[in-house]
Design an enzyme around this catalytic site. Sequence first.
Site, PDB file in Angstrom:
ATOM      1  N   ARG A 161      37.776 -21.545 -36.250  1.00 54.13           N
ATOM      2  CA  ARG A 161      36.582 -22.247 -36.243  1.00 54.13           C
ATOM      3  C   ARG A 161      35.989 -22.682 -37.347  1.00 54.13           C
ATOM      4  O   ARG A 161      35.461 -23.810 -37.557  1.00 54.13           O
ATOM      5  CB  ARG A 161      35.556 -21.564 -35.250  1.00 54.13           C
ATOM      6  CG  ARG A 161      34.194 -22.359 -35.236  1.00 54.13           C
ATOM      7  CD  ARG A 161      33.463 -21.873 -33.979  1.00 54.13           C
ATOM      8  NE  ARG A 161      33.682 -20.470 -33.401  1.00 54.13           N
ATOM      9  CZ  ARG A 161      33.045 -19.451 -34.095  1.00 54.13           C
ATOM     10  NH1 ARG A 161      32.262 -19.772 -35.165  1.00 54.13           N
ATOM     11  NH2 ARG A 161      33.183 -18.223 -33.512  1.00 54.13           N
ATOM     12  N   TYR A 203      26.211 -47.434 -30.483  1.00 52.57           N
ATOM     13  CA  TYR A 203      26.918 -46.635 -29.485  1.00 52.57           C
ATOM     14  C   TYR A 203      25.829 -45.831 -28.534  1.00 52.57           C
ATOM     15  O   TYR A 203      24.895 -45.056 -28.952  1.00 52.57           O
ATOM     16  CB  TYR A 203      27.653 -45.659 -30.215  1.00 52.57           C
ATOM     17  CG  TYR A 203      28.807 -45.016 -29.218  1.00 52.57           C
ATOM     18  CD1 TYR A 203      29.614 -45.804 -28.150  1.00 52.57           C
ATOM     19  CD2 TYR A 203      28.492 -43.526 -29.041  1.00 52.57           C
ATOM     20  CE1 TYR A 203      30.329 -45.151 -27.284  1.00 52.57           C
ATOM     21  CE2 TYR A 203      29.197 -43.056 -28.074  1.00 52.57           C
ATOM     22  CZ  TYR A 203      30.060 -43.871 -27.455  1.00 52.57           C
ATOM     23  OH  TYR A 203      31.036 -42.841 -26.356  1.00 52.57           O
TER      24      TYR A 203
HETATM   25  C1  LIG Z   1      32.834 -44.044 -29.855  1.00 48.57           C
HETATM   26  C2  LIG Z   1      32.005 -44.064 -30.922  1.00 48.57           C
HETATM   27  C3  LIG Z   1      31.164 -42.938 -31.217  1.00 48.57           C
HETATM   28  C4  LIG Z   1      31.521 -41.392 -30.466  1.00 48.57           C
HETATM   29  O1  LIG Z   1      32.639 -40.797 -30.958  1.00 48.57           O
HETATM   30  P1  LIG Z   1      33.368 -40.042 -29.900  1.00 48.57           P
HETATM   31  O2  LIG Z   1      34.820 -39.836 -30.635  1.00 48.57           O
HETATM   32  O3  LIG Z   1      33.612 -40.924 -28.563  1.00 48.57           O
HETATM   33  O4  LIG Z   1      32.666 -38.866 -29.497  1.00 48.57           O
HETATM   34  C5  LIG Z   1      30.183 -43.135 -32.306  1.00 48.57           C
HETATM   35  N1  LIG Z   1      29.945 -44.162 -32.914  1.00 48.57           N
HETATM   36  C6  LIG Z   1      30.933 -45.322 -32.418  1.00 48.57           C
HETATM   37  C7  LIG Z   1      30.438 -46.476 -33.436  1.00 48.57           C
HETATM   38  C8  LIG Z   1      31.667 -45.328 -31.625  1.00 48.57           C
HETATM   39  O5  LIG Z   1      32.322 -46.340 -31.311  1.00 48.57           O
END
Ligand SMILES: *Cc1c(COP(=O)(O)O)cnc(C)c1O
Length: 387
Positions: A56, A108
Site C-alpha cells: 500500500r 469532468y
Molecule cells: C476520466 C477522467 C477523470 C477521472 O479518472 P478515473 O480514472 O475515471 O477515475 C478525471 N479527469 C478527466 C479529465 C477524466 O477524463
Amino acid sequence: MDNQGKSGAALSMDSVLVHGATPFDPVTGAISSPIYQNATFRHPGLGESTGFDYTRAINPTRTELEKTLALIEHGRHGLAFATGMGAISAIVKLFKAGDHLIVSEDLYGGTYRLFNEYYAKYGFEFSWVDTSVFERIEENLRPRTKALFIETPSNPMMKVSDIARCAELVHSRGGSLIVDNTFLSPYFQNPLDLGADFVIHSGTKYLSGHNDTLAGFIVHSREDAADELRNIQKSEGASLAPFDSWLLLRGIKTLALRMKRHESNARAIAFRLRGHPKVEKVYYTGFEDHPQYSLSCNQARGHSGMVSFYLKDAADVAVILKKISLILFAESLGGVESLITFPLVQTHGAIPEPMRLAAGVNDRLLRLSAGIEDSGDLIADLEAALG
Ligand SMILES: *Cc1c(COP(=O)(O)O)cnc(C)c1O
C-alpha cells in the site's frame, strides 16, 4: 536514470517513452519491468530494510511507473493511484476546511461530484468558473483562495485556459495551480514547465491507452508537499496495484505512436463533421478559428484526439448512438478504440442541469474520442450513422 542517451544528448520524448525510467532490470537484464506481485517484503533484521515494506505504501513496480511518470511529465515526484479520482481526492487533502478553490466550470463530471457532494460537506469552498476567461478567475479570488484547479482543454467544450498566466496569478497570492492534463497527455503538454505546481492524470485514458485498466497520477516538483502527498497516498490506500502499474508501463511505451494517430484521426473527423448538414457546430482545438487557437499552439504541442459537436436536432442523438458501429457508444476516452459519449447523461450526469447548460452540455452535444483505427473507416461510420 535520467533522459540522457549514451552520448549525453537529451533524448526526444518519443525515445524516453519507450524506455521509461529504467530501460532494463539491472539484475536479470529483463527488458520488460518485472511485476512484483507482493503485498509484503521481508526485513533482513531489526532496523534493516530493503526500502520496501508493504505494497500500500511502496511497491517496486509502482515505483518504476511513478519514476517514469515524473520523467515524462517533467516533475521530480510521481504518485500512482488506483484511479484518476483517487489522485484528485488525494491532492485536495493538501488543503483544509475553510480553504477556497477556484475550479474550471466545464470539467469532468466526477470531479464536480467529488468536490461538490463530498469535500464541500467537510468545509472546503469551491467557485466554478470559466477559467478560459482570465478576468473570471480574478473576479473570483478570495482571501482564502488556496488553489486553482483547471482542466485544459476543458471537458467537453474544449476551452483552453492559459496555464502560465493562471500559475502567475495564483502564485502571487501564495496559492497553487493544479492542472488535470488527461486530455493532452504528457506527449502534447507539460503543465509543470509552464509553472503549474501539480499535474493530475486519469491514467485510465491516454496513458494506459487500451481501455483495459484504471489508474490515476499526481506529478509535481513541490518538495514542501512531497512527504505529505506520500503520506496521503499510504494512508488512504488508493495506490495502484502492481499488475495495473505494469499495464501502465506497457501502455506508455507506445504513447507517442498512439497520440500522433489519435490526433490525425481527430483532425480528419473534426474537419469532416464541420461541413456536415446535420451538425451545427464542432469543438476542436485544432481549428484555426478556435477562440484560443494560438494559446493552444503556444502551450501545447498538439491537439489530441478529442472532438465535441452539437447536432442541429436533438432527435438525431438516439439515432446516431444506435447506428454507430465501428465507433463504440461508451464512456471514457483516450484508448485505441474510438468511443462516442453523450455527456449530458454520461460523463457529466452528476452536474446540476443549470450549470451543465450554462457550460454548454445540452441534449444535442456528443463527444468523440478518436481511436487509432483507419480514419476513412471512422468517417464512413460516422457519416453512415448521421444519415
Ligand atoms: C476520466 C477522467 C477523470 C477521472 O479518472 P478515473 O480514472 O475515471 O477515475 C478525471 N479527469 C478527466 C479529465 C477524466 O477524463
